[in-house]
Design a protein around this motif. Structure first.
Motif, PDB file in Angstrom:
ATOM      1  N   PRO A   1       0.827  -1.213   0.000  1.00  0.00           N
ATOM      2  CA  PRO A   1       0.000   0.000   0.000  1.00  0.00           C
ATOM      3  C   PRO A   1       0.858   1.258   0.000  1.00  0.00           C
ATOM      4  O   PRO A   1       2.033   1.219   0.390  1.00  0.00           O
ATOM      5  CB  PRO A   1      -0.812  -0.129   1.288  1.00  0.00           C
ATOM      6  CG  PRO A   1       0.009  -1.011   2.178  1.00  0.00           C
ATOM      7  CD  PRO A   1       0.710  -1.968   1.262  1.00  0.00           C
ATOM      8  N   PRO A   2       0.283   2.390  -0.405  1.00  0.00           N
ATOM      9  CA  PRO A   2       1.065   3.634  -0.492  1.00  0.00           C
ATOM     10  C   PRO A   2       1.780   4.008   0.799  1.00  0.00           C
ATOM     11  O   PRO A   2       2.939   4.439   0.761  1.00  0.00           O
ATOM     12  CB  PRO A   2       0.003   4.676  -0.865  1.00  0.00           C
ATOM     13  CG  PRO A   2      -1.061   3.903  -1.573  1.00  0.00           C
ATOM     14  CD  PRO A   2      -1.096   2.566  -0.900  1.00  0.00           C
ATOM     15  N   TYR A   3       1.114   3.856   1.936  1.00  0.00           N
ATOM     16  CA  TYR A   3       1.718   4.282   3.199  1.00  0.00           C
ATOM     17  C   TYR A   3       2.862   3.378   3.651  1.00  0.00           C
ATOM     18  O   TYR A   3       3.591   3.714   4.597  1.00  0.00           O
ATOM     19  CB  TYR A   3       0.648   4.394   4.296  1.00  0.00           C
ATOM     20  CG  TYR A   3      -0.080   3.099   4.615  1.00  0.00           C
ATOM     21  CD1 TYR A   3       0.423   2.218   5.570  1.00  0.00           C
ATOM     22  CD2 TYR A   3      -1.261   2.766   3.966  1.00  0.00           C
ATOM     23  CE1 TYR A   3      -0.232   1.023   5.864  1.00  0.00           C
ATOM     24  CE2 TYR A   3      -1.930   1.581   4.255  1.00  0.00           C
ATOM     25  CZ  TYR A   3      -1.412   0.717   5.202  1.00  0.00           C
ATOM     26  OH  TYR A   3      -2.067  -0.458   5.488  1.00  0.00           O
ATOM     27  N   ARG A   4       3.020   2.230   2.993  1.00  0.00           N
ATOM     28  CA  ARG A   4       4.131   1.329   3.326  1.00  0.00           C
ATOM     29  C   ARG A   4       5.310   1.495   2.362  1.00  0.00           C
ATOM     30  O   ARG A   4       6.351   0.847   2.545  1.00  0.00           O
ATOM     31  CB  ARG A   4       3.654  -0.135   3.272  1.00  0.00           C
ATOM     32  CG  ARG A   4       2.625  -0.509   4.318  1.00  0.00           C
ATOM     33  CD  ARG A   4       3.238  -0.604   5.684  1.00  0.00           C
ATOM     34  NE  ARG A   4       2.291  -1.112   6.683  1.00  0.00           N
ATOM     35  CZ  ARG A   4       2.495  -1.087   7.985  1.00  0.00           C
ATOM     36  NH1 ARG A   4       3.622  -0.572   8.454  1.00  0.00           N
ATOM     37  NH2 ARG A   4       1.585  -1.566   8.819  1.00  0.00           N
ATOM     38  N   ARG A   5       5.164   2.331   1.371  1.00  0.00           N
ATOM     39  CA  ARG A   5       6.235   2.521   0.390  1.00  0.00           C
ATOM     40  C   ARG A   5       7.130   3.689   0.818  1.00  0.00           C
ATOM     41  O   ARG A   5       6.636   4.684   1.353  1.00  0.00           O
ATOM     42  CB  ARG A   5       5.651   2.803  -0.994  1.00  0.00           C
ATOM     43  CG  ARG A   5       4.764   1.674  -1.505  1.00  0.00           C
ATOM     44  CD  ARG A   5       4.304   1.896  -2.928  1.00  0.00           C
ATOM     45  NE  ARG A   5       3.423   0.807  -3.354  1.00  0.00           N
ATOM     46  CZ  ARG A   5       3.187   0.472  -4.621  1.00  0.00           C
ATOM     47  NH1 ARG A   5       3.759   1.163  -5.593  1.00  0.00           N
ATOM     48  NH2 ARG A   5       2.384  -0.532  -4.908  1.00  0.00           N
TER      49      ARG A   5
ATOM     50  N   ASN B   1       6.871   9.501  -1.264  1.00  0.00           N
ATOM     51  CA  ASN B   1       5.842  10.459  -0.884  1.00  0.00           C
ATOM     52  C   ASN B   1       5.463  11.232  -2.134  1.00  0.00           C
ATOM     53  O   ASN B   1       6.291  11.409  -3.044  1.00  0.00           O
ATOM     54  CB  ASN B   1       6.324  11.403   0.216  1.00  0.00           C
ATOM     55  CG  ASN B   1       5.194  11.791   1.161  1.00  0.00           C
ATOM     56  OD1 ASN B   1       4.018  11.670   0.815  1.00  0.00           O
ATOM     57  ND2 ASN B   1       5.552  12.260   2.355  1.00  0.00           N
TER      58      ASN B   1
ATOM     59  N   LYS C   1       9.013  13.524   5.805  1.00  0.00           N
ATOM     60  CA  LYS C   1       9.058  12.094   6.144  1.00  0.00           C
ATOM     61  C   LYS C   1      10.306  11.400   5.590  1.00  0.00           C
ATOM     62  O   LYS C   1      10.490  10.198   5.769  1.00  0.00           O
ATOM     63  CB  LYS C   1       7.799  11.406   5.617  1.00  0.00           C
ATOM     64  CG  LYS C   1       6.518  11.904   6.293  1.00  0.00           C
ATOM     65  CD  LYS C   1       5.291  11.145   5.822  1.00  0.00           C
ATOM     66  CE  LYS C   1       5.289   9.724   6.344  1.00  0.00           C
ATOM     67  NZ  LYS C   1       4.016   9.019   6.069  1.00  0.00           N
TER      68      LYS C   1
ATOM     69  N   GLN D   1       1.289  11.240  12.390  1.00  0.00           N
ATOM     70  CA  GLN D   1       0.604  10.010  12.008  1.00  0.00           C
ATOM     71  C   GLN D   1       1.519   8.803  12.154  1.00  0.00           C
ATOM     72  O   GLN D   1       1.063   7.694  12.466  1.00  0.00           O
ATOM     73  CB  GLN D   1       0.110  10.112  10.555  1.00  0.00           C
ATOM     74  CG  GLN D   1      -0.994  11.129  10.324  1.00  0.00           C
ATOM     75  CD  GLN D   1      -2.296  10.743  11.000  1.00  0.00           C
ATOM     76  OE1 GLN D   1      -2.653  11.284  12.041  1.00  0.00           O
ATOM     77  NE2 GLN D   1      -3.023   9.800  10.408  1.00  0.00           N
ATOM     78  N   ASP D   2       2.815   9.008  11.944  1.00  0.00           N
ATOM     79  CA  ASP D   2       3.788   7.920  12.072  1.00  0.00           C
ATOM     80  C   ASP D   2       4.215   7.682  13.517  1.00  0.00           C
ATOM     81  O   ASP D   2       4.988   6.756  13.790  1.00  0.00           O
ATOM     82  CB  ASP D   2       5.027   8.223  11.219  1.00  0.00           C
ATOM     83  CG  ASP D   2       4.748   8.121   9.723  1.00  0.00           C
ATOM     84  OD1 ASP D   2       3.691   7.565   9.357  1.00  0.00           O
ATOM     85  OD2 ASP D   2       5.574   8.598   8.928  1.00  0.00           O
TER      86      ASP D   2
ATOM     87  N   PRO E   1      11.398  10.523   2.487  1.00  0.00           N
ATOM     88  CA  PRO E   1      11.197   9.365   1.601  1.00  0.00           C
ATOM     89  C   PRO E   1      12.426   9.129   0.735  1.00  0.00           C
ATOM     90  O   PRO E   1      13.238  10.028   0.531  1.00  0.00           O
ATOM     91  CB  PRO E   1       9.998   9.789   0.754  1.00  0.00           C
ATOM     92  CG  PRO E   1      10.125  11.282   0.676  1.00  0.00           C
ATOM     93  CD  PRO E   1      10.645  11.702   2.022  1.00  0.00           C
TER      94      PRO E   1
ATOM     95  N   GLY F   1       2.096  14.391   8.845  1.00  0.00           N
ATOM     96  CA  GLY F   1       2.504  13.025   8.519  1.00  0.00           C
ATOM     97  C   GLY F   1       3.418  12.422   9.565  1.00  0.00           C
ATOM     98  O   GLY F   1       3.364  11.205   9.830  1.00  0.00           O
TER      99      GLY F   1
END
Length: 388
Positions: free
Chosen positions: A96-100, A103, A175, A127-128, A177, A124
């Motif tokens: 899923p997007p949030y596991r990749r 960003n 975040k 959220q993490d 990325p 974000g």
């Protein structure tokens, strides 16, 4: 090939960064034979592509060419119908997007209107579940990076378009990325601010050493920012190369016409003479002479000659008797752009040429005017032969 051609660079070099030329370099992202269908519509067609770590990569093409669909598949918002996408060796299928480790910064910026600048950037991270002190540290780092420290307490409605764009960028970068995806990131900005922000994005990307992938239909934007550009057409990649190569050595007529201004002269091959191609064209009284050693052609083959407007010379006096590639016509239109003057010249064949000339001085003695008979010439190595 002449020695001067061997040592010459195709276009200006922005930085000495070319991992794609190293046979031992491993791509960060591999797109392997990826196809994406939406019902009967084919959005991406058997596409393969490598993108390297630290690269500023651009997907360029007209609306509907598949560039945004490809980006959304990398982000995880769409799944390939066929093929696979890997990032740092990991197959992203089903992730899923949030596991990749990517960003995405959307064209609309999608800021929370009820949150301040610093809270938008921190969202974000909260959220993490990061610790408060680390969140504060990263938010401060991002505010400094995008030069918004003084506006940390403001709300999106109190910011200009360019400032909102910076907040969205800072939120995406916070975040940390591996890859930042930017979907038409500068589309909402006015021309001057867009040009300034292009260089700011380049500086930020270089400072962070992060991989940026940008989707745009703006050729100038892609040419300015990217290390390499993938020009897309109908779900396929037409050419992947540096901006200089895309502009100076387009592989197809579509690329030549889509990226920048170009004059296309139709003709057929007469043969070779002293290593130069001779092409008969209705645009010229005498055969054209083209220095394009990369092309393999045969006599009688129909070709298109692509010449950029700035590589043509316009004059009212007849050229020397031994001049090559001479076209005659009448000035149809003149456009003054400040730094350049654009001449539209109508040839006897009916074709319209676009010729540009730099305005190197404020005053011009006896300038070329409308309806004048003129001569247009170009050097043999100024043109590219397009066999497609």
């Amino acid at each position: 090939m002449p020695p001067s051609r061997q040592s010459a660079s195709v276009g200006a070099v922005r930085r000495s960064f070319a991992p794609w030329s190293d046979s031992h370099a491993k791509p960060l992202i591999r797109v392997e034979d990826v196809t994406k269908r939406f019902g009967d519509a084919l959005a991406v067609d058997s596409l393969s592509l490598n993108i390297f770590e630290g690269e500023f990569f651009c997907l360029l093409g007209p609306s509907g060419c598949g560039k945004t669909t490809l980006m959304r598949m990398i982000a995880g918002f769409e799944e390939p119908s066929e093929g696979r996408i890997t990032l740092a060796g990991q197959n992203l299928a089903g992730v899923p997007p949030y596991r990749r480790p990517v960003n995405m910064m959307f064209q609309s910026y999608a800021l929370f209107p009820h949150m301040s600048v610093e809270k938008n950037i921190a969202f974000g991270l909260k959220q993490d579940g990061l610790p408060k002190d680390e969140i504060a540290s990263r938010v401060g780092e991002m505010l400094r990076l995008v030069q918004l420290e003084r506006l940390a307490k403001r709300y999106p409605s109190q910011l200009s378009g360019g400032q909102r764009q910076r907040v969205a960028l800072a939120r995406a970068l916070a975040k940390r990325p591996k890859v930042l995806l930017l979907d038409e990131p500068l589309g909402a900005l006015d021309k001057k601010l867009r040009e300034e922000t292009q260089f700011e994005l380049m500086d930020i990307q270089h400072e962070l050493g992060m991989t940026f992938i940008v989707v745009t239909h703006d050729q100038e934007e892609a040419m300015t920012m990217a290390d390499r550009i993938a020009v897309m057409d109908h779900g396929r990649i037409a050419q992947v190369a540096t901006p200089g190569e895309i502009y100076e050595q387009p592989k197809t007529r579509f690329i030549a016409e889509f990226v920048g201004d170009v004059n296309i002269l139709e003709g057929h091959v007469l043969g070779q003479e002293k290593g130069l191609w001779r092409v008969q064209s209705p645009a010229a009284d005498a055969p054209l002479t083209i220095d394009d050693p990369d092309e393999v052609l045969h006599t009688g083959q129909a070709v298109a000659i692509a010449v950029r407007p700035e590589k043509m010379v316009i004059q009212r006096d007849p050229p020397e008797f031994d001049a090559q590639n001479v076209l005659t016509g009448e000035v149809w239109d003149i456009g003054y752009l400040g730094d350049w003057t654009v001449y539209r010249v109508k040839l006897a064949s009916g074709a319209i040429l676009r010729v540009t000339r730099a305005n190197k001085s404020r005053f011009v003695q006896n300038p070329i005017d409308w309806d004048e008979q003129v001569y247009v010439t170009f050097a043999p190595d100024a043109a590219v032969i397009l066999a497609e």
